[in-house]
Motif scaffolding. Structure first.
Motif, PDB file in Angstrom:
ATOM      1  N   VAL A  61       0.843  -1.185   0.000  1.00 13.26           N
ATOM      2  CA  VAL A  61       0.000   0.000   0.000  1.00 13.26           C
ATOM      3  C   VAL A  61       0.881   1.238   0.000  1.00 13.26           C
ATOM      4  CG1 VAL A  61      -0.186  -0.108   2.524  1.00 13.26           C
ATOM      5  CG2 VAL A  61      -1.838   1.252   1.231  1.00 13.26           C
ATOM      6  N   HIS A  62       0.472   2.239  -0.755  1.00 15.34           N
ATOM      7  CA  HIS A  62       1.148   3.538  -0.742  1.00 15.34           C
ATOM      8  C   HIS A  62       0.343   4.408   0.217  1.00 15.34           C
ATOM      9  CE1 HIS A  62       3.475   2.396  -4.385  1.00 15.34           C
ATOM     10  NE2 HIS A  62       2.396   1.682  -4.614  1.00 15.34           N
ATOM     11  N   PHE A  63       0.610   4.241   1.504  1.00 17.57           N
ATOM     12  CA  PHE A  63      -0.339   4.738   2.502  1.00 17.57           C
ATOM     13  C   PHE A  63      -0.479   6.266   2.521  1.00 17.57           C
ATOM     14  CE2 PHE A  63      -2.452   5.635   6.406  1.00 17.57           C
ATOM     15  CZ  PHE A  63      -3.274   4.540   6.637  1.00 17.57           C
ATOM     16  N   PRO A  64       0.600   7.039   2.630  1.00 17.91           N
ATOM     17  CA  PRO A  64       0.397   8.498   2.627  1.00 17.91           C
ATOM     18  C   PRO A  64      -0.293   8.979   1.354  1.00 17.91           C
ATOM     19  CG  PRO A  64       2.587   7.958   3.423  1.00 17.91           C
ATOM     20  CD  PRO A  64       2.008   6.688   2.878  1.00 17.91           C
ATOM     21  N   THR A  65       0.086   8.387   0.213  1.00 17.54           N
ATOM     22  CA  THR A  65      -0.542   8.766  -1.056  1.00 17.54           C
ATOM     23  C   THR A  65      -2.020   8.404  -1.057  1.00 17.54           C
ATOM     24  OG1 THR A  65       1.547   8.467  -2.236  1.00 17.54           O
ATOM     25  CG2 THR A  65      -0.452   8.436  -3.550  1.00 17.54           C
ATOM     26  N   TRP A  66      -2.342   7.203  -0.561  1.00 17.61           N
ATOM     27  CA  TRP A  66      -3.742   6.773  -0.487  1.00 17.61           C
ATOM     28  C   TRP A  66      -4.543   7.678   0.446  1.00 17.61           C
ATOM     29  CZ3 TRP A  66      -5.919   4.751   4.124  1.00 17.61           C
ATOM     30  CH2 TRP A  66      -7.261   4.346   4.002  1.00 17.61           C
ATOM     31  N   ALA A  67      -3.966   7.998   1.598  1.00 18.68           N
ATOM     32  CA  ALA A  67      -4.675   8.846   2.554  1.00 18.68           C
ATOM     33  C   ALA A  67      -4.961  10.216   1.953  1.00 18.68           C
ATOM     34  CB  ALA A  67      -3.852   8.979   3.842  1.00 18.68           C
ATOM     35  N   LEU A  68      -3.980  10.776   1.275  1.00 19.35           N
ATOM     36  CA  LEU A  68      -4.172  12.078   0.647  1.00 19.35           C
ATOM     37  C   LEU A  68      -5.206  11.993  -0.477  1.00 19.35           C
ATOM     38  CD1 LEU A  68      -2.903  14.941   0.942  1.00 19.35           C
ATOM     39  CD2 LEU A  68      -1.449  14.348  -1.003  1.00 19.35           C
ATOM     40  N   ALA A  69      -5.210  10.874  -1.191  1.00 19.14           N
ATOM     41  CA  ALA A  69      -6.131  10.712  -2.325  1.00 19.14           C
ATOM     42  C   ALA A  69      -7.590  10.692  -1.893  1.00 19.14           C
ATOM     43  CB  ALA A  69      -5.804   9.425  -3.084  1.00 19.14           C
ATOM     44  N   GLN A  70      -7.855  10.400  -0.616  1.00 20.93           N
ATOM     45  CA  GLN A  70      -9.236  10.420  -0.149  1.00 20.93           C
ATOM     46  C   GLN A  70      -9.828  11.822  -0.244  1.00 20.93           C
ATOM     47  OE1 GLN A  70     -10.443   7.229   0.519  1.00 20.93           O
ATOM     48  NE2 GLN A  70      -8.349   6.903  -0.178  1.00 20.93           N
ATOM     49  N   ARG A  71      -8.970  12.833  -0.405  1.00 20.63           N
ATOM     50  CA  ARG A  71      -9.423  14.227  -0.479  1.00 20.63           C
ATOM     51  C   ARG A  71      -9.383  14.766  -1.900  1.00 20.63           C
ATOM     52  NH1 ARG A  71      -7.228  17.129   4.747  1.00 20.63           N
ATOM     53  NH2 ARG A  71      -7.628  15.517   6.281  1.00 20.63           N
ATOM     54  N   GLU A  72      -9.053  13.932  -2.868  1.00 23.00           N
ATOM     55  CA  GLU A  72      -8.866  14.383  -4.238  1.00 23.00           C
ATOM     56  C   GLU A  72     -10.019  13.923  -5.138  1.00 23.00           C
ATOM     57  OE1 GLU A  72      -5.032  12.806  -5.216  1.00 23.00           O
ATOM     58  OE2 GLU A  72      -3.964  14.291  -4.013  1.00 23.00           O
ATOM     59  N   VAL A  73     -10.064  14.465  -6.349  1.00 24.51           N
ATOM     60  CA  VAL A  73     -11.083  14.070  -7.315  1.00 24.51           C
ATOM     61  C   VAL A  73     -10.859  12.610  -7.713  1.00 24.51           C
ATOM     62  CG1 VAL A  73     -12.139  14.572  -9.537  1.00 24.51           C
ATOM     63  CG2 VAL A  73     -11.099  16.430  -8.208  1.00 24.51           C
ATOM     64  N   LYS A  74     -11.888  11.802  -7.565  1.00 23.04           N
ATOM     65  CA  LYS A  74     -11.775  10.373  -7.878  1.00 23.04           C
ATOM     66  C   LYS A  74     -12.273  10.127  -9.300  1.00 23.04           C
ATOM     67  CE  LYS A  74     -12.116   8.681  -3.119  1.00 23.04           C
ATOM     68  NZ  LYS A  74     -11.802   9.974  -2.510  1.00 23.04           N
ATOM     69  N   LEU A  75     -11.384   9.591 -10.138  1.00 27.45           N
ATOM     70  CA  LEU A  75     -11.693   9.377 -11.545  1.00 27.45           C
ATOM     71  C   LEU A  75     -11.779   7.898 -11.913  1.00 27.45           C
ATOM     72  CD1 LEU A  75      -9.356  12.118 -13.066  1.00 27.45           C
ATOM     73  CD2 LEU A  75     -11.792  12.288 -12.550  1.00 27.45           C
ATOM     74  N   ASP A  76     -11.621   7.008 -10.924  1.00 21.99           N
ATOM     75  CA  ASP A  76     -11.722   5.595 -11.240  1.00 21.99           C
ATOM     76  C   ASP A  76     -13.165   5.268 -11.602  1.00 21.99           C
ATOM     77  OD1 ASP A  76     -11.996   6.291  -8.444  1.00 21.99           O
ATOM     78  OD2 ASP A  76     -12.467   4.189  -8.090  1.00 21.99           O
ATOM     79  N   GLY A  77     -13.320   4.356 -12.549  1.00 19.91           N
ATOM     80  CA  GLY A  77     -14.644   3.954 -12.997  1.00 19.91           C
ATOM     81  C   GLY A  77     -15.204   4.797 -14.118  1.00 19.91           C
ATOM     82  N   CYS A  78     -14.521   5.874 -14.495  1.00 22.97           N
ATOM     83  CA  CYS A  78     -15.003   6.688 -15.611  1.00 22.97           C
ATOM     84  C   CYS A  78     -14.931   5.882 -16.909  1.00 22.97           C
ATOM     85  CB  CYS A  78     -14.157   7.956 -15.748  1.00 22.97           C
ATOM     86  SG  CYS A  78     -14.445   9.176 -14.462  1.00 22.97           S
ATOM     87  N   THR A  79     -15.972   5.976 -17.707  1.00 20.48           N
ATOM     88  CA  THR A  79     -16.029   5.203 -18.953  1.00 20.48           C
ATOM     89  C   THR A  79     -15.768   6.066 -20.179  1.00 20.48           C
ATOM     90  OG1 THR A  79     -18.430   5.527 -19.056  1.00 20.48           O
ATOM     91  CG2 THR A  79     -17.617   3.523 -17.951  1.00 20.48           C
ATOM     92  N   SER A  80     -15.502   7.340 -19.976  1.00 15.27           N
ATOM     93  CA  SER A  80     -15.196   8.223 -21.099  1.00 15.27           C
ATOM     94  C   SER A  80     -14.416   9.427 -20.592  1.00 15.27           C
ATOM     95  CB  SER A  80     -16.472   8.701 -21.791  1.00 15.27           C
ATOM     96  OG  SER A  80     -17.209   9.563 -20.940  1.00 15.27           O
ATOM     97  N   LEU A  81     -13.751  10.106 -21.513  1.00 13.81           N
ATOM     98  CA  LEU A  81     -13.056  11.349 -21.164  1.00 13.81           C
ATOM     99  C   LEU A  81     -14.054  12.389 -20.678  1.00 13.81           C
ATOM    100  CD1 LEU A  81     -10.641  13.285 -21.103  1.00 13.81           C
ATOM    101  CD2 LEU A  81     -11.009  13.695 -23.544  1.00 13.81           C
ATOM    102  N   ASP A  82     -15.219  12.455 -21.319  1.00 13.97           N
ATOM    103  CA  ASP A  82     -16.222  13.441 -20.922  1.00 13.97           C
ATOM    104  C   ASP A  82     -16.673  13.226 -19.476  1.00 13.97           C
ATOM    105  OD1 ASP A  82     -16.146  14.694 -23.357  1.00 13.97           O
ATOM    106  OD2 ASP A  82     -17.891  13.662 -24.183  1.00 13.97           O
ATOM    107  N   GLU A  83     -16.815  11.964 -19.062  1.00 16.07           N
ATOM    108  CA  GLU A  83     -17.213  11.688 -17.685  1.00 16.07           C
ATOM    109  C   GLU A  83     -16.124  12.141 -16.716  1.00 16.07           C
ATOM    110  OE1 GLU A  83     -18.638   8.009 -14.745  1.00 16.07           O
ATOM    111  OE2 GLU A  83     -18.226   7.613 -16.865  1.00 16.07           O
ATOM    112  N   ALA A  84     -14.871  11.885 -17.070  1.00 16.70           N
ATOM    113  CA  ALA A  84     -13.762  12.314 -16.219  1.00 16.70           C
ATOM    114  C   ALA A  84     -13.749  13.840 -16.095  1.00 16.70           C
ATOM    115  CB  ALA A  84     -12.435  11.812 -16.782  1.00 16.70           C
ATOM    116  N   LEU A  85     -13.936  14.542 -17.208  1.00 21.49           N
ATOM    117  CA  LEU A  85     -13.927  16.000 -17.178  1.00 21.49           C
ATOM    118  C   LEU A  85     -15.103  16.536 -16.371  1.00 21.49           C
ATOM    119  CD1 LEU A  85     -12.917  16.693 -20.887  1.00 21.49           C
ATOM    120  CD2 LEU A  85     -11.500  17.058 -18.864  1.00 21.49           C
ATOM    121  N   ALA A  86     -16.244  15.860 -16.447  1.00 25.59           N
ATOM    122  CA  ALA A  86     -17.407  16.300 -15.670  1.00 25.59           C
ATOM    123  C   ALA A  86     -17.124  16.205 -14.177  1.00 25.59           C
ATOM    124  CB  ALA A  86     -18.629  15.464 -16.043  1.00 25.59           C
TER     125      ALA A  86
END
Length: 507
Positions: A61-86
């Motif tokens: 696990v990349h723990f500090p990175t993972w912990a910080l990522a809980q506060r960031e925009v989550k883009l996993d699961g996006c099925t298109s560029l437009d969804e990611a941009l939204a």
């Protein structure tokens, strides 16, 4: 304390189950009933039919990175560029000069398929530097404001700078180019990390995690863990990696693997052989991909590590990278094996058939992520067509005698060991049939890879990993028996005899 009126899953092959568990201080006193214990006036905890198992570990696990990522925009699961941009557009607006950060995109999942560019981000975030890290953390997508921070200094050996037909950077950096940009231009203050890590430790405890092998190998990660421990906010055990290029400094100070205290210890040297499946940079036997460390270079690192008392953990994704790593460990075996060091290959996602038995033959552990198999299945079928019989080959590795440890690679997958165990047993996460069902694991195999092997890799097999007398009282209480129902959920978590999540009594 005595835990009774439930089922104790010890993971001890000699006595796999008990009807009660006695705890004295920070350790297991025995699997006994109330009237058989020698404890004086013990607190009795009624499990109410619940199940107790050893505390869950995350071996990667990349723990500090993972912990910080809980506060960031989550883009996993996006099925298109437009969804990611939204999703990025909906993120809270940043003050001038503050970074807009996100993670989890994978262009291979998008329809229509296309790589993102800085212009896409410029259209929605023109005034603040924006950086979106890919799902595999080996690529980064920047806007023009972020690129300007580098002032054209982007090229680095082992890195890839994507460019358009005019030779200008598109905004996507891969491998060493991405990492160097992040390390030089996206520095996060310690206090921001520490605040995020406090919440991350609490969330990990809620999910039954009592130990992690932290792969955020930059020196600052060790400093952050130390500060968290000093502030009394560390309630899990950390085995911390360090970059191999810090080996000389560590050796000069007399440091070696295992140095530290009961909660925070130095672990192993971290090395990368290649890139990833998602970024198309995994090193393959056909010569494609990106070679970050050569076989000869790795052999030299392993020798230096062995002389200083450090095992090596090497990232290897493609079948070419895994062969190079195994060859290097074989060449140097006479130097690390007599010292009892336990080297490991991280991921081992694609293996040639002739390399499968070499892990057991050489004594090299295999540190994998069960959750990657169902998550990566479509991408692997497309990019590794005709080769996936050797992909994420968990059962085959066990059947050859390999030592198998399970982790999440969070934030690439979620830090949730029970979800990982389910992925290892089911080989699916979305209701589809199991992907390569011949590689599914039993519940017992998946739990051992999540509890027992991580302790062994850390050299603590005589202190934790199973619920036997003398071992640390690190345990998880589950609402039902996962050997009977994989959808079991965490009720409570204990580390060193102290409840760190949801102490009893329970409804």
């Amino acid at each position: 304390m005595i835990l009774e009126n439930g089922l104790i899953r010890t993971l001890d092959p000699q006595v796999p189950t008990q009807r009660a568990l006695a705890i004295a201080g920070a350790s297991i006193a025995g699997g006994v009933g109330v009237h058989e214990t020698a404890l004086a006036s013990p607190e009795v905890v009624d499990l109410g039919g619940r199940v107790v198992a050893p505390g869950l570990s995350d071996s990667h696990v990349h723990f500090p990175t993972w912990a910080l990522a809980q506060r960031e925009v989550k883009l996993d699961g996006c099925t298109s560029l437009d969804e990611a941009l939204a999703r990025i557009r909906q993120a809270p607006r940043q003050a001038e000069g503050r970074w807009l950060r996100g993670y989890g995109w994978r262009s291979g999942d998008w329809e229509p398929r296309r790589e993102p560019t800085r212009h896409d981000l410029d259209a929605i975030a023109p005034d603040v530097p924006a950086a979106m890290i890919a799902k595999d953390y080996h690529s980064i997508w920047l806007n023009s404001a972020a690129l300007a921070r580098a002032n054209g200094d982007l090229e680095v050996p082992g890195g890839v700078v994507e460019r358009d037909e005019r030779g200008n950077p598109t905004g996507v950096l891969r491998e060493e180019a991405a990492w160097r940009f992040k390390d030089r231009h996206m520095l996060v203050p310690d206090e921001e990390y520490l605040e995020a890590m406090r919440g991350g430790v609490r969330l990990a405890n809620e999910r039954g995690v009592t130990a992690v092998h932290d792969k955020d190998g930059w020196l600052g990660a060790l400093r952050l863990w130390q500060q968290l421990d000093e502030r009394g906010a560390l309630s899990l055990r950390v085995w911390q990696s360090i970059p191999y290029d810090l080996l000389d400094e560590a050796a000069a100070l007399g440091l070696r693997s295992g140095f530290g205290g009961p909660l925070l210890r130095l672990g192993y040297l971290k090395v990368f052989m290649d890139g990833t499946l998602g970024s198309g940079t995994a090193l393959m036997l056909d010569g494609s991909g990106v070679r970050i460390t050569s076989r000869d270079e790795l052999a030299g690192i392993v020798r230096r590590g062995a002389a200083a008392g450090f095992p090596v953990a090497v990232h290897a994704i493609g079948d070419g990278a895994n062969r190079d790593a195994l060859d290097a460990f074989e060449e140097t075996r006479d130097e690390w094996a007599p010292k009892g060091l336990r080297p490991r290959i991280e991921h081992a996602q694609l293996l040639a058939a002739e390399d499968l038995p070499r892990f057991a033959q050489l004594g090299v552990a295999c540190s994998v992520q069960f959750s990657h198999a169902p998550s990566d299945r479509d991408l692997a079928d497309r990019l590794w067509a005709g080769k996936t019989d050797g992909a994420y080959a968990f059962r085959s590795l066990l059947e050859t005698g390999a030592v198998l440890a399970n982790g999440s690679d969070a934030p690439i997958e979620e830090l949730d060991p029970l979800a990982g165990i389910r992925a290892g047993v089911r080989r699916t996460i979305d209701g589809r049939g199991a992907w390569h069902p011949e590689q599914t694991l039993t519940v017992d195999q998946a739990f051992r890879a999540t509890c027992v092997t991580p302790a062994w890799l850390a050299g603590e097999e005589r202190r934790r990993g199973t619920l036997v007398p003398g071992h640390a009282a690190d345990l998880v209480v589950l609402d039902r028996d996962p050997w009977e129902d994989l959808d079991a959920q965490v009720v409570a978590t204990m580390v060193a005899g102290r409840w760190v999540h949801n102490p009893p009594p329970w409804n």
